[in-house]
Scaffold this motif. Structure first.
Motif, PDB file in Angstrom:
ATOM      1  N   ASP A 219       0.846  -1.282  -0.040  1.00 35.85           N
ATOM      2  CA  ASP A 219      -0.145   0.077   0.060  1.00 35.85           C
ATOM      3  C   ASP A 219       0.782   1.359   0.127  1.00 35.85           C
ATOM      4  OD1 ASP A 219       0.739  -0.228   2.718  1.00 35.85           O
ATOM      5  OD2 ASP A 219      -1.416  -0.294   3.355  1.00 35.85           O
ATOM      6  N   TRP A 220       2.028   1.232  -0.236  1.00 34.16           N
ATOM      7  CA  TRP A 220       3.155   2.312  -0.415  1.00 34.16           C
ATOM      8  C   TRP A 220       3.966   1.767  -1.470  1.00 34.16           C
ATOM      9  CZ3 TRP A 220       7.045  -0.768   0.100  1.00 34.16           C
ATOM     10  CH2 TRP A 220       6.955  -1.724   1.290  1.00 34.16           C
ATOM     11  N   GLU A 484       2.364  -9.068  11.134  1.00 40.29           N
ATOM     12  CA  GLU A 484       0.828  -9.205  11.013  1.00 40.29           C
ATOM     13  C   GLU A 484       0.154 -10.245  10.485  1.00 40.29           C
ATOM     14  OE1 GLU A 484      -0.414  -5.490   8.932  1.00 40.29           O
ATOM     15  OE2 GLU A 484      -0.081  -4.409  10.604  1.00 40.29           O
ATOM     16  N   GLU A 581       3.795  -0.125  15.479  1.00 41.45           N
ATOM     17  CA  GLU A 581       3.292   0.763  14.356  1.00 41.45           C
ATOM     18  C   GLU A 581       2.273   1.699  14.750  1.00 41.45           C
ATOM     19  OE1 GLU A 581       1.862  -1.538  10.920  1.00 41.45           O
ATOM     20  OE2 GLU A 581       3.703  -2.712  10.699  1.00 41.45           O
TER      21      GLU A 581
HETATM   22  C1  BMA Z   1       1.228  -1.640   8.374  1.00 42.12           C
HETATM   23  C2  BMA Z   1       2.345  -2.509   7.844  1.00 42.12           C
HETATM   24  C3  BMA Z   1       2.062  -2.632   6.202  1.00 42.12           C
HETATM   25  C4  BMA Z   1       1.311  -1.404   5.867  1.00 42.12           C
HETATM   26  C5  BMA Z   1       0.916  -0.384   6.582  1.00 42.12           C
HETATM   27  C6  BMA Z   1      -0.001   0.590   6.180  1.00 42.12           C
HETATM   28  O1  BMA Z   1       0.332  -2.548   9.229  1.00 42.12           O
HETATM   29  O2  BMA Z   1       2.745  -3.570   8.358  1.00 42.12           O
HETATM   30  O3  BMA Z   1       1.377  -3.599   6.003  1.00 42.12           O
HETATM   31  O4  BMA Z   1       1.934  -0.906   4.824  1.00 42.12           O
HETATM   32  O5  BMA Z   1       0.274  -0.973   7.716  1.00 42.12           O
HETATM   33  O6  BMA Z   1      -1.418   0.152   5.674  1.00 42.12           O
END
Ligand code: BMA
Length: 905
Positions: A219-220, A484, A581
């Motif tokens: 997604d990036w 994840e 995160e």
């Molecule tokens: C997180 C990461 C990636 C992703 C990000 C943004 O949980 O582990 O999988 O790019 O989210 O959605």
């Protein structure tokens, strides 16, 4: 079958050998010849699988041989030959998807001498083949490879001869290669569905192959399914024996002594007498300090031998994380002599430190933090993604820039996220040198993986290769199974759907496969090859202590802000033990956008900008959050600027909250530090290395000493956080100021903050404190002054606003710039008669960024910004200075699209 044989020296024998010490030992010439196969090769497209024929199509000249570069990838080779457009330009990614569906062939001819052919062994070694590769030497098949992350070594002596030789490698499309296997499975396993091409041929394929997951799009990140020889390749010629690996095992390290063992893995062709010499010493700025040497004669046996040197270093120079002490490193040099001949030499380097992942029951559940040399470390940092979509072209300078940027922002930890690849040795060395701790993941992310015996065997070998390669790096403090997957299995819609589609008896079987891999194979490899190193099954996880998502145990990812649209203020309600995160997107600066667009593309919804926004909801989310805080920016360039401020303000809120709550919370790793191409993303540094607002903010909110004001339930609270190991004494100044600089109320609070702690030093009821002042016209300015430091100037300052920006009556600011030189360096002194928020100096070269940026300039209080080099004339011309009020039209209305300088939104 290799024979394992350990030669362990007794300690008594060694203490005599220590006397053998020499200050500058002569380095014996390694007799193993490393004959590089890097450099120029040739490549061409070969017959396509019929089911992909339409998708691949035909492309002029691709079936003819063309020059190629090793290490490399087919995309970068096509680019270098001018056969494809630049993959990052405009929306050209879509035009290049055929490359990953085609099959490719590489070849090289090289000359060998009769002397080389007289060597007893000739082995072909690949440090990385991407991915399904059949290797032929002079027409004979010598190797089938199926894992991008493994080292491949094969005996090719029978196939080589003196004179010209040819090596040829057939790469099969990794997408097509796994289709038959998936068909046999009868039900699909979930994976990341980001791009329009994620389910080519109706199924995900990325998780059936040991290849960097982000290659398939994220997604990036764009989707470029690479193939090629992506890491160095060589022939190794040797006779009696070669050194395969050196492991400096740290059994017990304290300030008093380091109890180590140095284990040299030696591979011998047959039984042979040998002498092993170990020289070790502290590395100094000028090379090695005095070296101590140990030697012993042994008999090697055919196959793998372990020569173990127990060592005890009294009062070692310890390795510390950034800002806790020095990053002392020791070097270890092993010479192997067979008879009088030097058979091989090898070097290793490590930092001596004692690391614990501390998980102790406490009043909040169970702690989760890293203690290094007895110091509980609050982890400040971010998540690292691959440096480029094409890893072979990442330069040391690029990595150094990102790691220096992390260091400059006081980041003591990065998480090497599990959706990319294991970085180069140089990367880990750079982290060691800077004291940046690494949370190192195995490369599994957001998908369920097969667990048939062949796949598990392949993964086990990969883990062994990587752990053996990386275990000496003091920076690596944790091995983590994946990103994840555990939380995906328990709570994500796409996983649920996939599970629902499985025959019921297969569900337990799939979870059992997960457990075998992440709670069996991987921790077992870590325990065996890096004994004592911490392992954690997944991020986030609580190690199966409680239901996932539980805040009492383990690490957490918090995405209600952003994906869940929750307000930024909800960050202040999160109390995980370790936040690994949380994040928010922004756009890269206009200078970066200019690199991949044409002028007409520079609007938010143009097809080119949309191709560089990989989160389907991304632009809408940025706009939604922006509307909560700001008026509508007047044009696209202003939107880009405000998006960065929005991101920085949001993450600042989260990061300061987490820090204020140490030791309940002991980590803040925001998502994400860097980009692998130019894109709208969660990064704080863009692909070209330009710092976004967030990176400048991080440098302030991650500073060891921080003053942090915030409002909770109608009360203003001011805290001081200190990551110092000594008490901090000084004062906090709290001022209620209007936008013209008039101080309405003023407090000075003497403070003493204990080492490694956070303390609330002052609080007041907000309405009492404002005493009738309009919250739309005032703000709180706080400063921390430490006694006897920084000439009495604040070491940290921080502002608090009582209303969102759009509700403030902020007068339009005019920032005056006076260029000058200070100590031979260009500098600019900025002043404004009214508060200028988020002053942005734009346009400096990446290697000469302003010392301070994206900051609030207080009314009538000059601030000097310096530059490392350059001359004032060119900087004056290059740098554009603005503040937030410049991003909006005075009446709050957006300018009509046709009249804006940089296009419409
Ligand atoms: C997180 C990461 C990636 C992703 C990000 C943004 O949980 O582990 O999988 O790019 O989210 O959605």
């Amino acid at each position: 079958m290799k024979v394992s044989f350990a030669v362990c020296f007794s300690f008594a024998a060694l203490s005599l050998a220590v006397l053998f010490g020499v200050a500058h030992p002569a380095v014996a010439q390694s007799a193993v010849e490393h004959y590089s196969l890097d450099g120029t090769w040739q490549f061409r497209e070969t017959a396509t699988d019929p089911i992909a024929a339409d998708a691949v199509g035909t492309h002029a000249g691709t079936t003819d041989w063309h020059p190629a570069t090793v290490p490399g990838a087919v995309q970068t080779d096509l680019l270098a030959n001018g056969m494809i457009p630049h993959p990052f330009y405009r929306d050209d990614e879509a035009k290049l998807q055929w490359i990953g569906l085609a099959n490719w062939e590489y070849q090289k001819t090289f000359a060998l001498t009769p002397a080389q052919m007289r060597r007893q062994h000739a082995e072909l070694v690949f440090r990385g083949l991407d991915t399904f590769a059949e290797v032929f030497v002079n027409g004979t098949h010598v190797l089938s490879a199926d894992n991008m992350f493994r080292t491949w070594r094969v005996d090719v002596k029978p196939q080589l001869h003196a004179g010209q030789n040819t090596i040829r490698i057939e790469f099969t499309s990794p997408i097509l290669k796994v289709l038959p296997q998936i068909e046999r499975l009868k039900y699909p396993l979930p994976a990341m569905a980001i791009t329009p091409w994620s389910k080519q041929f109706g199924v995900f394929t990325s998780n059936y192959v040991r290849k960097a997951p982000y290659n398939y799009g994220w997604d990036w990140g764009p989707r470029f399914v690479t193939m090629g020889v992506w890491r160095p390749a060589e022939l190794e010629f040797w006779d009696a024996a070669r050194i395969d690996n050196i492991y400096v095992r740290q059994m017990d390290v304290s300030a008093a002594a380091a109890n180590l063992s140095v284990d040299a893995t030696v591979v011998a062709g047959g039984s042979t007498p040998a002498t092993a010499i170990l020289e070790y010493g502290l590395k100094t700025a000028h090379g090695r300090a005095a070296m101590t040497a140990l030697r012993r004669s042994i008999t090697l046996h055919s196959g793998e031998n372990h020569i173990v040197f127990p060592l005890n270093i009294a009062h070692p120079a310890l390795w510390f994380p950034l800002e806790y002490g020095a990053q002392s490193l020791y070097t270890f040099h092993v010479k192997l002599l067979t008879g009088a001949r030097a058979a091989d030499t090898a070097d290793a380097e490590t930092g001596l430190r004692h690391v614990d992942l501390v998980r102790k029951d406490d009043r909040w559940g169970r702690s989760f933090y890293f203690s290094v040399n007895g110091i509980p470390i609050f982890a400040k940092g971010a998540n690292l993604i691959p440096f480029d979509s094409f890893p072979d072209r990442v330069t040391d300078a690029q990595m150094a820039h990102i790691l220096d940027s992390a260091r400059d922002a006081h980041m003591n930890m990065l998480r090497v996220w599990g959706g990319g690849y294991y970085e180069t040795n140089r990367f880990y060395q750079m982290a060691d040198e800077r004291g940046i701790l690494l949370w190192q993941e195995f490369m599994f992310s957001d998908a369920m993986y097969p667990h048939n015996p062949a796949f598990l065997h392949n993964v086990r070998q990969e883990a062994i290769d990587q752990v053996r390669r990386l275990r000496n790096h003091p920076s690596i403090v944790l091995w983590c199974g994946n990103n994840e997957i555990e939380s995906g299995w328990h709570s994500w819609g796409n996983f649920e759907k996939a599970v629902a589609a499985m025959p019921p008896d297969r569900r337990d079987e799939e979870w059992g496969g997960y457990m075998r891999l992440f709670s069996g194979i991987l921790p077992n490899v870590v325990a065996r090859y890096a004994p004592g190193a911490a392992y954690w099954p997944s991020s986030p996880s609580n190690n199966f202590t409680a239901a996932t998502g539980n805040d009492q145990f383990g690490d957490a990812h918090y995405w209600a802000v952003w994906h869940g649209r929750a307000p930024f203020s909800t960050y202040a309600d999160q109390y995980p033990r370790f936040m690994s995160e949380y994040g928010f997107q922004s756009f890269p600066s206009m200078a970066t956008i200019d690199e991949f667009t044409q002028p007409d593309d520079r609007t938010l919804l143009s097809k080119v900008m949309l191709a560089h926004q990989k989160n389907a909801e991304g632009n809408q989310l940025i706009k939604t959050y922006m509307q909560r805080e700001f008026p509508e920016p007047k044009d696209f360039a202003s939107f880009v600027y405000v998006s960065q401020v929005l991101q920085a303000e949001g993450i600042k809120l989260g990061a300061e909250h987490l820090r204020r709550n140490r030791p309940h919370v002991m980590g803040s790793l925001y998502w994400q530090l860097n980009d692998c191409w130019p894109v709208a993303s969660w990064s704080s540094i863009d692909y070209y290395g330009r710092w976004k607002a967030l990176q400048y903010y991080a440098r302030r909110f991650y500073q060891d000493e921080l003053v942090s004001p915030h409002v909770r339930a109608g009360r203003i609270e001011v805290s001081v956080i200190s990551d110092r190991t000594t008490p901090l004494r000084g004062k906090v100044r709290v001022e209620l100021m209007d936008f013209h600089g008039k101080v309405l109320t003023h407090k000075v609070i003497p403070v003493t903050v204990q080492p490694l702690s956070a303390k609330q030093v002052w609080s007041a009821d907000q309405s009492d404190f404002l005493a009738g002042a309009d919250p739309a016209t005032v703000f709180l300015h706080t400063e921390l002054v430490i006694r006897g430091e920084n000439g009495g100037h604040p070491i940290s300052d921080n502002n608090l606003y009582f209303l969102p920006y759009k509700d403030l009556h902020l007068p339009a600011a005019t920032v005056h710039a006076r260029w000058t030189t200070i100590g031979g360096h260009p500098a600019v002194v900025l002043t404004s008669a009214t508060l200028a928020r988020d002053v942005y100096l734009q346009g400096a070269p990446v290697d000469n960024r302003p010392s301070y940026n994206f900051f609030d300039l207080l009314p009538n209080q000059p601030r000097t910004i310096t530059f490392a080099h350059g001359d004032t004339a060119s900087l004056t011309a290059a740098i554009h200075i603005q503040s937030l009020t410049d991003a909006f039209n005075p009446d709050g209305a957006p300018a009509p699209a046709a009249t804006t300088k940089n296009g419409s939104l």
